[in-house]
Design a protein around this motif. Structure first.
Motif, short mmCIF file in Angstrom:
data_model
loop_
_atom_site.label_atom_id
_atom_site.label_comp_id
_atom_site.label_asym_id
_atom_site.label_seq_id
_atom_site.Cartn_x
_atom_site.Cartn_y
_atom_site.Cartn_z
N PHE A 145 0.84 -1.19 0.00
CA PHE A 145 0.00 0.00 0.00
C PHE A 145 0.88 1.25 0.00
CE2 PHE A 145 -3.55 -2.72 1.09
CZ PHE A 145 -4.61 -2.06 0.49
N THR A 146 1.13 1.77 -1.19
CA THR A 146 1.88 3.01 -1.34
C THR A 146 0.99 4.19 -0.98
OG1 THR A 146 1.21 3.25 -3.65
CG2 THR A 146 3.20 1.95 -3.20
N PRO A 147 1.55 5.37 -0.75
CA PRO A 147 0.71 6.55 -0.48
C PRO A 147 -0.33 6.80 -1.56
CG PRO A 147 3.00 7.02 0.06
CD PRO A 147 2.99 5.67 -0.58
N ALA A 148 0.02 6.54 -2.83
CA ALA A 148 -0.94 6.75 -3.92
C ALA A 148 -2.13 5.81 -3.78
CB ALA A 148 -0.26 6.54 -5.28
N LEU A 149 -1.88 4.55 -3.42
CA LEU A 149 -2.97 3.59 -3.27
C LEU A 149 -3.83 3.90 -2.05
CD1 LEU A 149 -1.14 0.25 -4.19
CD2 LEU A 149 -2.52 1.74 -5.64
N LEU A 150 -3.21 4.34 -0.99
CA LEU A 150 -3.98 4.75 0.19
C LEU A 150 -4.83 5.97 -0.12
CD1 LEU A 150 -1.31 4.31 3.02
CD2 LEU A 150 -3.35 2.93 2.66
N GLY A 151 -4.27 6.91 -0.90
CA GLY A 151 -5.04 8.08 -1.29
C GLY A 151 -6.23 7.70 -2.15
N ALA A 152 -6.04 6.77 -3.10
CA ALA A 152 -7.15 6.32 -3.93
C ALA A 152 -8.23 5.66 -3.10
CB ALA A 152 -6.63 5.35 -5.00
N LEU A 153 -7.82 4.89 -2.09
CA LEU A 153 -8.79 4.25 -1.19
C LEU A 153 -9.62 5.31 -0.46
CD1 LEU A 153 -7.91 1.37 1.29
CD2 LEU A 153 -9.37 3.25 1.99
N ALA A 154 -8.98 6.31 0.10
CA ALA A 154 -9.68 7.36 0.85
C ALA A 154 -10.63 8.14 -0.06
CB ALA A 154 -8.67 8.30 1.50
N ILE A 155 -10.19 8.42 -1.28
CA ILE A 155 -11.05 9.18 -2.21
C ILE A 155 -12.27 8.36 -2.59
CG2 ILE A 155 -11.15 10.14 -4.54
CD1 ILE A 155 -8.18 10.88 -4.19
N TYR A 156 -12.08 7.08 -2.89
CA TYR A 156 -13.20 6.24 -3.27
C TYR A 156 -14.19 6.08 -2.11
CZ TYR A 156 -15.82 2.36 -5.28
OH TYR A 156 -16.83 1.56 -5.77
N ALA A 157 -13.68 5.93 -0.90
CA ALA A 157 -14.56 5.82 0.27
C ALA A 157 -15.33 7.12 0.48
CB ALA A 157 -13.74 5.48 1.52
N SER A 158 -14.66 8.27 0.29
CA SER A 158 -15.34 9.56 0.45
C SER A 158 -16.43 9.75 -0.59
CB SER A 158 -14.32 10.70 0.35
OG SER A 158 -13.33 10.59 1.36
N TYR A 159 -16.14 9.33 -1.82
CA TYR A 159 -17.18 9.42 -2.87
C TYR A 159 -18.39 8.58 -2.49
CZ TYR A 159 -19.77 7.31 -6.61
OH TYR A 159 -20.79 6.78 -7.35
N ARG A 160 -18.15 7.34 -2.03
CA ARG A 160 -19.28 6.47 -1.68
C ARG A 160 -20.10 7.06 -0.54
NH1 ARG A 160 -18.47 0.30 -0.90
NH2 ARG A 160 -20.73 0.59 -0.91
#
Length: 484
Positions: free
Chosen positions: A12-27
Motif C-alpha cells: 500500500f503506497t501513499p498513492a494507493l492509500l489516497g485512492a482508497l480514501a477518495i473512493y470511500a469519500s465518494y461512496r
C-alpha cells in the motif's frame, strides 16, 4: 499473521492509500445524498426515500451513462479525461442551500424530481472518476482490500452523519464535496505514474473487457432488481417484509470486515466461482423465506440480504476494474454499462414492489412476489452457470495454445498442468503467470524482464505482487511449489 500484515502494508503506497480514501469519500457522499435527498429526507427506508427524487435520479444516471458511453465508443474519451470539478461544486452548492435555507422553502421552489436528475447527472460522473483511481492498482489482493476498506470507511462515516443534526450533516457533506476536488486531482496525478498504457477506447476493446466481467455485472444487476422489489414492497405495504433501516450500512460493515479478514488470513482473493455457486443460490433461499418469516426475522434477514448484496457488488466492481487493467482498456465504457444496468434493474424492481404492495387480494401478493423472485433468480442462475462453464473452459483453450506454440520439451509445456493449477488457485494475471514460470525455472528478475520485454523494476514489481499472492518470500519457495 504479522508477516502477512507487513506484506500488505508494503504494497500500500501513499498513492494507493489516497485512492482508497477518495473512493470511500465518494461512496459516503453518494450514499448520503441519495438516501436523504441531499438532506431533505433524513429518515429513509433502505433504498426508498422520495419516489419523484428516485425517478429523477434514474433519469439523470442513465443520461450520464449514455453520454459517457457514446464518447467512449467514438474514441473521444481518454483515460483520466472525464471532468469532475463542476459536478462536485454543484453538489456542495445544493448541500449548502439545504443546510441554510428552511426545508419547506426548498421543497416549494425545487421539484424533487429535478433535484434527482441533478443527482444522477453529477454523482454518476464523479463515481466513474473515483473508481478509475483504483485501475492503477497492480495487485489483485490490494484492489480487493481497497474496496473492502472503502466500504468500512464509508459505513463508519454514514453512521456518524446519521447521529448529527440535519443542518450540520448537510454542511459536512458540502465540505466533503469541495475537499474531493483537489483530492481527486492529486489522486489522478499519482496513479497515472504507475498506470499501464491505455488505449483510447472503442467497441473492440470493450468486447475484450466484457468477456471477463459480464457475468458479475449480471449478478449485481439481478440483485438490484430483487432488492428494489423487497424495499419498495416494504415501504408501500408495511407488512411482513420488514426491512431494517440500517440494513444497507450493517451489511456493508459486515461484508468489509469478513472480506478483509479473509484476505489477511488466506493471502488470496475469493474466487468468482464462489459467488456463482454459493453466494448467489444461497441468497435465493433468504429472499424466498422473507414472505414466511418476515414478521419474526425480517430485520435480521434484511441485514443478511444486504451483506450478500454488498459482497456481490464489491466482487463485480473488482472484476470490472481488474478486467480494464488486464485489457488495457479505458474504464468509462464498461463502468457506464455497469451503472446503467444496475439503475435500470433497480427501477424495475421498485416498480414491481410498488405493484405488489398495492394489491389487496389477500395473500395474492405473496404468491406473485414469490413467483417473480423465483423467475428472476432462475434466469440469473442459468446465465451465471453458463458463465461459470465458459470460465472453466478457458484454461483448456490456453493449454492447447501452449502445446501448439511451445517446444514439446520446454519447462512450461512439461509443467503446463501445474502452472494452470496455480494460476487458477491464486487468481494470477497473465503477466504474473509468465513471471511465475520464469521464477520456477530459477531465472533472475533481470532475465525475466528481458524475456518479457519489460524493465527490471517492472518485473520486480510483478515478482513482489506474485510473492504476496502465493504467500512466499523467496524464489526457492516458488520452485518448491512445482515439486508438491
Amino acid at each position: 499473521m504479522g508477516k502477512r500484515l507487513g506484506d500488505l502494508r508494503q504494497l500500500f503506497t501513499p498513492a494507493l492509500l489516497g485512492a482508497l480514501a477518495i473512493y470511500a469519500s465518494y461512496r459516503l457522499l453518494a450514499y448520503a445524498s441519495y438516501v436523504t435527498n441531499f438532506g431533505l429526507e433524513p429518515s429513509p427506508l433502505g433504498y426508498v426515500s422520495n419516489p419523484p427524487f428516485m425517478v429523477g435520479a434514474a433519469v439523470g444516471n442513465l443520461i450520464s451513462c449514455a453520454l459517457v458511453f457514446v464518447l467512449y465508443a467514438g474514441g473521444r474519451l481518454h483515460s483520466y479525461g472525464l471532468g469532475f470539478r463542476s459536478p462536485l461544486v454543484l453538489v456542495a452548492a445544493i448541500y449548502l442551500i439545504v443546510a441554510f435555507v428552511p426545508h419547506e422553502i426548498v421543497r416549494e421552489t425545487v421539484a424533487m424530481s429535478f433535484l434527482g436528475v441533478l443527482w444522477g447527472l453529477m454523482v454518476t460522473v464523479v463515481g466513474f472518476v473515483a473508481l478509475e483511481l483504483l485501475v492503477g492498482t497492480a495487485s489483485s489482493i490490494v484492489l480487493i482490500v481497497q474496496l473492502a476498506l472503502s466500504a468500512l470507511l464509508f459505513t463508519m462515516g454514514s453512521f456518524v452523519l446519521g447521529l448529527l443534526p440535519p443542518t450540520i450533516a448537510a454542511a459536512l457533506c458540502a465540505a466533503l464535496a469541495l475537499a474531493l476536488v483537489p483530492a481527486m486531482q492529486r489522486g489522478r496525478a499519482a496513479v497515472r505514474v504507475n498506470s499501464v498504457p491505455r488505449v483510447v477506447g472503442g467497441l473492440p476493446t470493450l468486447r475484450a473487457t466484457l468477456r471477463e466481467c459480464s457475468t458479475p455485472i449480471l449478478a449485481v444487476a439481478v440483485f438490484e432488481l430483487v432488492t428494489g422489489l423487497v424495499n419498495m414492497y416494504a415501504f408501500t405495504s408495511h407488512s411482513s417484509f420488514t426491512i431494517a433501516t440500517q440494513a444497507p450500512l450493517e451489511g456493508s460493515l459486515i461484508c468489509a470486515v469478513l472480506l478483509t479478514a479473509f484476505v489477511v488470513f488466506a493471502t488470496r482473493i475469493p474466487h468468482s466461482r464462489f459467488m456463482y455457486l454459493a453466494v448467489f443460490p444461497g441468497v435465493i433461499a433468504v429472499f424466498l423465506a422473507l414472505p414466511y418469516f418476515g414478521d419474526t426475522w425480517g430485520r435480521s434477514l434484511s441485514t443478511i440480504i444486504y451483506t450478500a448484496y454488498t459482497f456481490t457488488a464489491m466482487l463485480s466492481t473488482f472484476c470490472v476494474v481488474r478486467a480494464c487493467r488486464r485489457a488495457g482498456d479505458c474504464l468509462y465504457g464498461v463502468a457506464a454499462i455497469l451503472s446503467a444496468s444496475m439503475r435500470l434493474c433497480l427501477m424495475v424492481g421498485l416498480a414491481l414492489g410498488w405493484w405488489f404492495g398495492s394489491l389487496t387480494e389477500g395473500g395474492t401478493f405473496v404468491h406473485l412476489s414469490i413467483v417473480c423472485s423465483v423467475c428472476v433468480y432462475v434466469l440469473g442462475a442459468v446465465v451465471l452457470l453458463w458463465g461459470y462453464r465458459n470460465s472453466r473452459q478457458k484454461p483448456v483453450v490456453e493449454v492447447v495454445e501452449v502445446v501448439v506454440e511451445k517446444e514439446p520439451e520446454s519447462f512450461e509445456q512439461f509443467h503446463a498442468g501445474r502452472v494452470e493449477e496455480l494460476v487458477e488457485r491464486y487468481d494470477l494475471s497473465p503477466r504474473e503467470r509468465d513471471v511465475l514460470v520464469g521464477l520456477a525455472q530459477g531465472n533472475t528478475a533481470a532475465s525475466i524482464a528481458e524475456g518479457l520485454h519489460l524493465s527490471t523494476s517492472t518485473a520486480q514489481g510483478y515478482i513482489k505482487s506474485l510473492y504476496v499472492k502465493l504467500g512466499v518470500n523467496r524464489k526457492q519457495q516458488v520452485i518448491d511449489l512445482f515439486q508438491k
